[in-house]
Scaffold this motif. Structure first.
Motif, PDB file in Angstrom:
ATOM      1  N   LEU A 192      19.744  -7.171   6.436  1.00 16.20           N
ATOM      2  CA  LEU A 192      19.041  -6.291   5.505  1.00 16.20           C
ATOM      3  C   LEU A 192      17.536  -6.433   5.703  1.00 16.20           C
ATOM      4  N   ASP A 193      16.821  -5.332   5.518  1.00 17.07           N
ATOM      5  CA  ASP A 193      15.391  -5.298   5.820  1.00 17.07           C
ATOM      6  C   ASP A 193      14.570  -5.759   4.614  1.00 17.07           C
ATOM      7  N   TYR A 194      14.722  -7.043   4.247  1.00 21.47           N
ATOM      8  CA  TYR A 194      14.006  -7.558   3.092  1.00 21.47           C
ATOM      9  C   TYR A 194      12.488  -7.544   3.291  1.00 21.47           C
ATOM     10  N   GLU A 195      12.042  -7.589   4.538  1.00 23.11           N
ATOM     11  CA  GLU A 195      10.607  -7.592   4.790  1.00 23.11           C
ATOM     12  C   GLU A 195       9.938  -6.310   4.317  1.00 23.11           C
ATOM     13  N   ARG A 196      10.709  -5.220   4.223  1.00 26.07           N
ATOM     14  CA  ARG A 196      10.133  -3.951   3.796  1.00 26.07           C
ATOM     15  C   ARG A 196      10.333  -3.686   2.302  1.00 26.07           C
ATOM     16  N   VAL A 197      11.093  -4.534   1.646  1.00 22.78           N
ATOM     17  CA  VAL A 197      11.349  -4.329   0.222  1.00 22.78           C
ATOM     18  C   VAL A 197      10.038  -4.393  -0.549  1.00 22.78           C
ATOM     19  N   GLY A 198       9.749  -3.370  -1.305  1.00 19.78           N
ATOM     20  CA  GLY A 198       8.501  -3.300  -2.059  1.00 19.78           C
ATOM     21  C   GLY A 198       7.394  -2.608  -1.303  1.00 19.78           C
ATOM     22  N   GLU A 199       7.352  -2.795   0.001  1.00 22.64           N
ATOM     23  CA  GLU A 199       6.355  -2.103   0.819  1.00 22.64           C
ATOM     24  C   GLU A 199       6.662  -0.613   0.906  1.00 22.64           C
ATOM     25  N   ASP A 200       7.944  -0.272   0.977  1.00 21.00           N
ATOM     26  CA  ASP A 200       8.330   1.121   1.163  1.00 21.00           C
ATOM     27  C   ASP A 200       7.757   2.026   0.085  1.00 21.00           C
ATOM     28  N   ILE A 201       7.994   1.678  -1.174  1.00 18.05           N
ATOM     29  CA  ILE A 201       7.568   2.537  -2.277  1.00 18.05           C
ATOM     30  C   ILE A 201       6.060   2.422  -2.527  1.00 18.05           C
ATOM     31  N   THR A 202       5.474   1.260  -2.239  1.00 22.45           N
ATOM     32  CA  THR A 202       4.016   1.118  -2.382  1.00 22.45           C
ATOM     33  C   THR A 202       3.310   1.970  -1.336  1.00 22.45           C
ATOM     34  N   ASP A 203       3.793   1.930  -0.091  1.00 24.23           N
ATOM     35  CA  ASP A 203       3.249   2.808   0.951  1.00 24.23           C
ATOM     36  C   ASP A 203       3.313   4.267   0.517  1.00 24.23           C
ATOM     37  N   TYR A 204       4.437   4.632  -0.064  1.00 20.60           N
ATOM     38  CA  TYR A 204       4.657   6.016  -0.508  1.00 20.60           C
ATOM     39  C   TYR A 204       3.594   6.422  -1.540  1.00 20.60           C
ATOM     40  N   LEU A 205       3.332   5.560  -2.510  1.00 12.58           N
ATOM     41  CA  LEU A 205       2.335   5.866  -3.530  1.00 12.58           C
ATOM     42  C   LEU A 205       0.941   5.991  -2.925  1.00 12.58           C
ATOM     43  N   ILE A 206       0.625   5.104  -2.004  1.00 14.15           N
ATOM     44  CA  ILE A 206      -0.692   5.154  -1.358  1.00 14.15           C
ATOM     45  C   ILE A 206      -0.837   6.441  -0.550  1.00 14.15           C
ATOM     46  N   GLN A 207       0.214   6.816   0.147  1.00 18.92           N
ATOM     47  CA  GLN A 207       0.177   8.050   0.929  1.00 18.92           C
ATOM     48  C   GLN A 207       0.061   9.288   0.036  1.00 18.92           C
ATOM     49  N   LYS A 208       0.458   9.154  -1.228  1.00 24.18           N
ATOM     50  CA  LYS A 208       0.318  10.246  -2.197  1.00 24.18           C
ATOM     51  C   LYS A 208      -1.056  10.230  -2.878  1.00 24.18           C
ATOM     52  N   GLY A 209      -1.944   9.360  -2.399  1.00 27.86           N
ATOM     53  CA  GLY A 209      -3.315   9.348  -2.897  1.00 27.86           C
ATOM     54  C   GLY A 209      -3.606   8.375  -4.020  1.00 27.86           C
ATOM     55  N   HIS A 210      -2.678   7.496  -4.359  1.00 31.24           N
ATOM     56  CA  HIS A 210      -2.903   6.522  -5.426  1.00 31.24           C
ATOM     57  C   HIS A 210      -3.584   5.276  -4.852  1.00 31.24           C
ATOM     58  N   ARG A 211      -4.550   4.772  -5.595  1.00 34.27           N
ATOM     59  CA  ARG A 211      -5.278   3.588  -5.158  1.00 34.27           C
ATOM     60  C   ARG A 211      -5.327   2.507  -6.240  1.00 34.27           C
ATOM     61  N   LYS A 212      -4.932   2.837  -7.442  1.00 31.39           N
ATOM     62  CA  LYS A 212      -4.975   1.878  -8.554  1.00 31.39           C
ATOM     63  C   LYS A 212      -3.540   1.667  -9.046  1.00 31.39           C
ATOM     64  N   ILE A 213      -2.776   0.962  -8.241  1.00 30.89           N
ATOM     65  CA  ILE A 213      -1.341   0.820  -8.484  1.00 30.89           C
ATOM     66  C   ILE A 213      -1.055  -0.509  -9.181  1.00 30.89           C
ATOM     67  N   ALA A 214      -0.520  -0.426 -10.381  1.00 28.23           N
ATOM     68  CA  ALA A 214      -0.113  -1.628 -11.110  1.00 28.23           C
ATOM     69  C   ALA A 214       1.328  -1.983 -10.742  1.00 28.23           C
ATOM     70  N   PHE A 215       1.638  -3.264 -10.831  1.00 30.42           N
ATOM     71  CA  PHE A 215       3.002  -3.717 -10.562  1.00 30.42           C
ATOM     72  C   PHE A 215       3.553  -4.410 -11.796  1.00 30.42           C
ATOM     73  N   VAL A 216       4.768  -4.023 -12.188  1.00 32.17           N
ATOM     74  CA  VAL A 216       5.448  -4.665 -13.319  1.00 32.17           C
ATOM     75  C   VAL A 216       6.584  -5.511 -12.774  1.00 32.17           C
ATOM     76  N   ARG A 217       6.408  -6.816 -12.862  1.00 33.94           N
ATOM     77  CA  ARG A 217       7.417  -7.740 -12.357  1.00 33.94           C
ATOM     78  C   ARG A 217       8.434  -8.039 -13.449  1.00 33.94           C
ATOM     79  N   GLY A 218       9.706  -8.124 -13.063  1.00 34.64           N
ATOM     80  CA  GLY A 218      10.758  -8.435 -14.009  1.00 34.64           C
ATOM     81  C   GLY A 218      10.906  -9.926 -14.203  1.00 34.64           C
ATOM     82  N   SER A 219      12.120 -10.394 -14.296  1.00 32.06           N
ATOM     83  CA  SER A 219      12.385 -11.817 -14.483  1.00 32.06           C
ATOM     84  C   SER A 219      11.814 -12.618 -13.314  1.00 32.06           C
TER      85      SER A 219
END
Length: 344
Positions: free
Chosen positions: A159-186
């Protein structure tokens, strides 16, 4: 209570050799088997090995080890695995292994209480997996470092764990977002922590200032955790410090969405939000939430079929791996919905 490790240490042999000998593996010579059985008897291993029958050739049990049996992704996986195993008259035993308790799972593994094991928990170490996997008890693990898996009876699903989290963050950046907050769970959630690390890697790769990252600790992965933590995020949205929020799970995202809408925060006009796992709830809200599909059910069905192939000896390990990794289901897929706006 003496363990297989104790026997191995006393004889100067590997744990896997002891395990295979006690399970009458044809790969171990008769003299070695006799020596190991004598040591086991002398150490009172048989007497104190609870519920262990060393003479039993087959249990018709598959052991499934997970770090969190309450999450939706696990219940989905469970249905798929059970369906496949029932076709072959096999039972499934489920054990949780967490950062605080691995003893039960390790005991079941070391005492060979199953015909095969699917290990979904990162808290069972590579050492344990390598020590006890055998022809009579193959172990399937997921996303382990390939170089650290040395036992030929361990199948590592890449499984491509190295890309987990990067995929969707890249997507947001490519959509022009630069102030991205992260909400961590447990904090004990392996998946949440992987996504957090991927989020940081993505920001760094796009040369965004890591000193300005905005991290929120929800304290858990559920809807209520997302709803409660959103109170702290609203101020950052209204003062334009945040233009997108990456929630570590879909449940968190749905809770956060509800609180934003209650306070007049428009999604995605005022803030874009994304979740993770593609739970059904993510498409049932308005706006439906952009998320990431990890193809959990498809992966688990393929793992279950692979396990049957191993147990029945129908295919070599090379053939099993080729079939297991066929296609792109082991890679994440972004599911675009209505919760993200293009700011370019």
């Amino acid at each position: 209570m003496p363990t297989i490790k104790d026997i191995a240490k006393s004889l100067g042999v590997s744990v896997s050799t002891v395990s295979m000998a006690l399970n009458d593996s044809p790969e171990i010579g008769q003299k070695t088997k006799a020596k190991i059985r004598e040591a086991a008897k002398a150490m009172n291993y048989i007497k104190n090995g609870t519920a262990l029958d060393l003479q039993r050739k087959k249990t018709n049990i598959v052991l499934l080890i997970t770090d969190n049996p309450t999450r939706p992704y696990f219940t989905d996986s469970l249905q798929v695995i059970q369906s496949e195993l029932l076709k072959h008259n096999m039972d499934l035993v489920i054990i949780a292994a967490t950062n605080k308790h691995t003893a039960t799972a390790e005991r079941f593994i070391s005492e060979n209480r199953a015909d095969a094991i699917i290990c979904m928990s990162k808290f069972i170490t590579d050492e344990i997996v390598n020590d006890y996997a055998s022809r009579n008890m193959p172990i399937i693990v997921m996303g382990r470092t390939p170089d650290l898996i040395t036992n030929p009876f361990v199948v590592n699903v890449a499984l491509d764990y190295e890309r987990v989290g990067e995929d969707i963050t890249d997507y947001l950046i490519q959509k022009g977002h630069r102030k991205i907050a992260f909400v961590r769970g447990s904090k004990t959630s392996v998946g949440s922590n992987y996504r957090y690390q991927g989020y940081l890697r993505s920001l760094k790769r796009f040369h965004l200032d890591l000193n300005k990252t905005i991290i929120f600790e929800a304290g858990g992965n559920g809807y209520d955790h997302g709803y409660d933590i959103a109170d702290k995020i609203i101020g950052k949205i209204t003062d334009a410090s945040v233009d997108a929020v990456f929630f570590a799970t879909d449940d968190l995202a749905v809770g956060g969405l509800r609180k934003f809408l209650e306070h007049g925060i428009r999604v995605p006009e005022d803030v874009s939000i994304v979740g993770y796992n593609n739970y059904p709830i993510s498409k049932m809200v308005m706006p439906p939430i952009t998320t990431v599909d990890l193809h959990q059910q498809k992966i688990m069905k393929r793992i279950a079929v692979t396990l049957i192939d191993l147990l029945e000896g129908n295919k070599t390990k090379a053939e099993v791996l080729k079939k297991l990794h066929k296609g792109n289901i082991l890679y994440s897929e972004i599911i675009e919905r209505g919760s993200v706006i293009n700011r370019n």
